[in-house]
Motif scaffolding. Structure first.
Motif, short mmCIF file in Angstrom:
data_model
loop_
_atom_site.label_atom_id
_atom_site.label_comp_id
_atom_site.label_asym_id
_atom_site.label_seq_id
_atom_site.Cartn_x
_atom_site.Cartn_y
_atom_site.Cartn_z
N UNK A 190 19.85 -46.82 5.03
CA UNK A 190 18.53 -46.97 5.65
C UNK A 190 18.49 -46.37 7.07
N UNK A 191 19.64 -45.90 7.58
CA UNK A 191 19.60 -45.14 8.84
C UNK A 191 19.11 -43.72 8.55
N UNK A 192 19.30 -43.21 7.35
CA UNK A 192 18.99 -41.82 6.97
C UNK A 192 19.63 -40.86 7.97
N UNK A 193 20.78 -41.25 8.50
CA UNK A 193 21.41 -40.44 9.54
C UNK A 193 22.78 -39.98 9.03
N UNK A 194 22.88 -38.70 8.68
CA UNK A 194 24.12 -38.20 8.10
C UNK A 194 25.26 -38.13 9.14
N UNK A 195 24.89 -37.97 10.42
CA UNK A 195 25.94 -37.96 11.45
C UNK A 195 26.56 -39.35 11.58
N UNK A 196 25.71 -40.36 11.46
CA UNK A 196 26.24 -41.73 11.52
C UNK A 196 27.13 -42.03 10.31
N UNK A 197 26.78 -41.40 9.18
CA UNK A 197 27.62 -41.58 7.98
C UNK A 197 29.01 -41.00 8.25
N UNK A 198 29.05 -39.88 8.97
CA UNK A 198 30.34 -39.29 9.34
C UNK A 198 31.09 -40.23 10.29
N UNK A 199 30.37 -40.74 11.28
CA UNK A 199 31.03 -41.68 12.23
C UNK A 199 31.56 -42.90 11.51
N UNK A 200 30.76 -43.40 10.56
CA UNK A 200 31.17 -44.59 9.79
C UNK A 200 32.47 -44.27 9.04
N UNK A 201 32.45 -43.14 8.30
CA UNK A 201 33.63 -42.78 7.52
C UNK A 201 34.86 -42.67 8.41
N UNK A 252 14.22 -34.16 -1.64
CA UNK A 252 15.19 -33.06 -1.69
C UNK A 252 15.70 -32.65 -0.32
N UNK A 253 15.25 -33.35 0.71
CA UNK A 253 15.75 -33.04 2.05
C UNK A 253 15.24 -34.09 3.01
N UNK A 254 15.93 -34.25 4.14
CA UNK A 254 15.42 -35.12 5.20
C UNK A 254 16.13 -34.79 6.49
N UNK A 255 15.51 -35.22 7.59
CA UNK A 255 16.13 -34.97 8.88
C UNK A 255 15.68 -36.06 9.85
N UNK A 256 16.63 -36.58 10.62
CA UNK A 256 16.29 -37.61 11.61
C UNK A 256 16.32 -36.98 12.99
N UNK A 257 15.21 -37.10 13.70
CA UNK A 257 15.11 -36.42 15.00
C UNK A 257 14.84 -37.45 16.10
N UNK A 258 15.55 -37.27 17.20
CA UNK A 258 15.36 -38.18 18.34
C UNK A 258 14.43 -37.50 19.36
N UNK A 259 13.40 -38.20 19.78
CA UNK A 259 12.41 -37.59 20.67
C UNK A 259 12.04 -38.51 21.82
N UNK A 260 12.05 -37.95 23.02
CA UNK A 260 11.58 -38.70 24.19
C UNK A 260 10.06 -38.80 24.10
N UNK A 261 9.47 -39.72 24.84
CA UNK A 261 8.00 -39.84 24.83
C UNK A 261 7.39 -38.49 25.19
N UNK A 262 6.48 -38.02 24.38
CA UNK A 262 5.80 -36.75 24.64
C UNK A 262 6.55 -35.53 24.17
#
Ligand code: BGC
Length: 715
Positions: free
Chosen positions: A105-116, A655-665
């Motif tokens: 439910x994080x949908x974050x593949x980088x976190x999956x790497x960190x977890x592993x 078939x694809x997804x991406x999690x993006x971090x964004x500052x206000x604005x």
């Protein structure tokens, strides 16, 4: 210049190819040398367990024992060698990581790497060679007692998250074991149930995560499941193990049984199984692949070559892990190293990013500067979950409960009044009116109220071995929530559950709802952070929350749990949102849904198609802007819809997804590349994946229900 560059590139590729051939060649040479020195008795001894979680060593050839351990939330405590009772060591408490449902439910593949990565580190410290995770089974019914151990109802999300976990974990020099292969989608009669499923659903829904684990993740071991498939036990199933796994996918590693999941000597010997784990119930050393196999070989009923293939695969794993000739792992001083702060930090990050905000009518975050008394209600506010659930059980170094998390965060600045609300009991329907009364009283006088409910790891809930009887909340939680909301409309509900629960009794009355799976050792810290607004929630559902059980596909199209020992997956491809979309059924909350404390907008959609067949590339690009006042993370989901197809297809598929971090604005460009698999379906007549030419629609959603952008493309 260009020519020289291409020459260098080609030369580079050739040498990488030669080196990898050579390494595979030298691995094979090592294996063959060892194999030629082993007696038949020694070979047979290698293909089944020694203790419950080890295999035997052959010291004269430097062949070590394999040390195996559960499970998906970290390294399980040490067991007594020939049983399930704990060995009672005082130095084996470990990190307790979030459940795989949370990771998904994080949908974050980088976190999956960190977890592993941190998961693998803990395993190495504990001296383990094979970790029995990840569980890659698909959530088919809301009632499966082990949904919480698996990732999602969607094969693509399951594949993308698990493959990074697998690669990172194995990079630590351990093997992981993808389980339970295959179709172990219910606990009801799990040891015998016979699953009947169409070839397309098998290939398109239930197998892709295993296929990715093998082909991309290079997973070194696979665990066969307990159930039967088309009449044959999964651990003795030549179609699953030989034709698909080892044949089509080219799997080189070892296939082990689930514990005590072999059934016959001939089936275990001939059909693709390599390692039998756990002796037949109640005995110390009787295995189907032990003395009975030796007898069958001597009687010329079984060809000894089948044993060679199994031993080769076991040795392959050992050589890959650089174990041959090495001494037993040294675990002295492990206590001080386990659950190190750096790993706890990763556990916290995953927990925070997995929390899903489902409803927020200006209720969250809580402004604690203006709150003097906070009522915290419900057993899940104080319950620690590490110790339950079945084989995933963890002896956690620590586990911060939600109440403790809030106490740590708020100190003396807010007065927290706790009320139990409900208690766990064997009878899931028990209602304790006195506790409800006490909770109502606590809530009525508070400035803010948090109810922590949901499921737990008691038998009959999120627990191995049984399925849930229904989707209803247990122990009178509906009555509790309704009474508390009536007493204090500012009540916020936090559901801790690894599967869908029916929230129909009160959902429209509450202003704030948080949903999470089991969050591991930092549960309370993560939840307190989100509730107070220090962490902006960014998780999205990895499975659909139906309004009620009767709306779910396995119920409507069935079957579940099956009849006379057979369960027919008549729902076919229509699992999870594929059903809700295709049949136009409105869920309570759709797959891929989750709110944030900020808002996002999408624009400037572009599709660029190049190449064809293997080299087909469809580059999807667009911009996301954080249109709110606080920093946040948005998950953009790409769905493909086949507009013209000969065979029926689900309305659309992720078939694809991406999690993006964004500052206000802030605005960022997102670019996702789809390859031919994104458009293909499995053609059972041709026995292959096929891209049927025609029109496709590519949709960008903030959930499976809310499409932000779409465009058609002709392929
Ligand atoms: C479970 C597996 C587990 C094994 C060893 C079985 O009951 O199904 O997931 O790895 O036990 O504990």
């Amino acid at each position: 210049m260009k020519k020289t560059f291409s020459f260098i590139l080609i030369a580079g590729f050739i040498s990488i190819f030669l080196i990898s051939c050579k390494t595979e060649e030298s691995i094979d040479q090592k294996i063959e040398k060892l194999l030629s020195q082993l007696t038949l008795e020694e070979k047979v001894s290698l293909i089944h367990g020694n203790t419950y979680f080890t295999t035997p060593a052959i010291p004269r050839l430097g062949i070590p024992a394999l040390h195996l351990s559960d499970g998906p939330c970290g390294v399980r405590e040490e067991n007594s060698p020939y049983g399930w009772s704990p060995a009672n060591w005082n130095n084996d408490s470990t990190a307790y990581f979030p459940a795989l449902t949370s990771l998904a439910s994080t949908w974050n593949t980088d976190l999956a790497t960190e977890f592993g990565d941190v998961y693998g580190e803990e395993a190495v410290i504990r001296g383990k060679n094979i970790m029995l995770a990840p569980g890659l089974n698909i959530h088919r019914t809301p009632l499966n007692g082990r949904n919480w151990e698996y990732l999602s109802e969607d094969p693509y999300l399951t594949s993308r998250i698990s493959v990074n976990f697998i690669k990172a974990a194995q990079a630590n020099g351990i093997a992981v074991c993808a389980k339970h292969f295959a179709l172990n989608n219910q606990e009801f009669e799990r040891a015998t149930i016979n699953v009947e499923v169409s070839e397309r659903a098998l290939r398109e829904i239930y197998l892709p995560a295993f296929e990715t684990a093998v082909k991309e993740g290079e997973v070194l071991s696979i665990m066969g499941s307990y159930n039967r498939f088309r009449g044959q036990y999964a651990c003795e199933n030549p179609y699953l193990l030989q034709t698909i796994l080892k044949g089509e996918w080219g799997f080189r590693g070892l296939v082990m049984t689930d514990w005590d999941a072999a059934h016959t000597t001939a089936g275990a010997a001939k059909n693709g199984l390599d390692l039998e784990m756990m002796p037949m119930e109640g005995t110390k050393d009787s295995y189907y692949t032990g003395q009975p196999l030796l007898d069958s070989i001597k009687a010329k009923k079984i060809d000894p070559k089948v044993v060679d293939d199994k031993v080769r695969r076991i040795l392959y794993v050992m050589v890959k892990l650089n174990m041959i000739g090495k001494s037993e792992p040294d675990t002295t001083g492990m206590e001080a190293l386990l659950a190190a702060p750096s790993r706890a930090k990763t556990a916290l990050k995953i927990a925070e990013e997995s929390i899903i905000l489902l409803k927020n009518e200006q209720a969250l975050p809580l402004d604690f500067k203006n709150i003097k008394t906070l009522a915290v209600i419900g057993d899940n506010a104080v319950r620690k979950h590490a110790r339950g659930g079945g084989s995933t059980v963890i002896k956690a170094k620590y586990e911060i409960s939600p109440l403790e998390g809030l106490q740590r965060k708020l100190g003396n600045s807010v007065k927290i009044n706790f009320a139990q609300g409900y208690t766990i009991s064997q009878n899931l329907k028990t209602i304790d009116q006195a506790l409800i009364k006490e909770a109502v009283k606590t809530a009525a006088s508070a400035d803010a109220v948090l109810i922590f409910g949901g499921l737990n790891h008691e038998p009959g809930l999120d627990c191995e071995g049984t399925d849930r009887p229904d989707m209803k909340l247990s122990y009178g939680q509906d009555e509790l929530i309704k009474a508390v909301v009536k007493a204090n409309p500012k009540t916020i509900v936090v559901m801790i559950a690894g599967s869908p629960v029916d929230m129909g009794a009160w959902i429209s009355d509450v202003k704030g709802l948080i949903y999470t799976s089991y969050l591991g050792m930092e549960t309370g810290t993560a939840l307190a952070g989100v509730i107070a607004g220090d962490v902006n929630p960014s998780g999205k559902l990895s499975y659909t929350l139906p309004v009620k059980l009767e709306d779910s596909p396995s119920y409507v199209l069935g079957e579940y749990p099956g009849k006379n020992g057979i369960v027919k997956y008549n729902d076919g491809l229509l699992v999870g949102y594929r059903y809700f979309d295709t049949k136009n059924v409105k869920p309570l909350f759709p797959f891929g849904f989750g709110l944030s404390y900020t808002t996002f907008s999408y624009r400037d959609y572009k599709l660029e198609v190049s190449g064809k067949d293997e080299s087909l590339k469809c580059v999807v690009s667009f911009y996301i802007t954080n249109t709110g006042k606080v920093e946040g993370k948005e998950i953009a989901e790409i769905y493909v819809r086949d507009l013209e197809s000969t065979f029926p297809r689900p309305f659309k598929e992720l078939k694809g997804f991406s999690k993006v971090s964004l500052k206000a604005g802030e605005t960022k460009k997102v670019e996702i590349t789809l390859n031919q698999r994104a458009f293909q379906y499995y053609n059972p007549d041709k026995k292959q994946w096929v891209l049927e030419p025609g029109k496709f629609e590519i949709l960008v959603g903030s959930s499976s229900e809310n499409m932000q952008l779409k465009q058609q493309v002709e392929l």
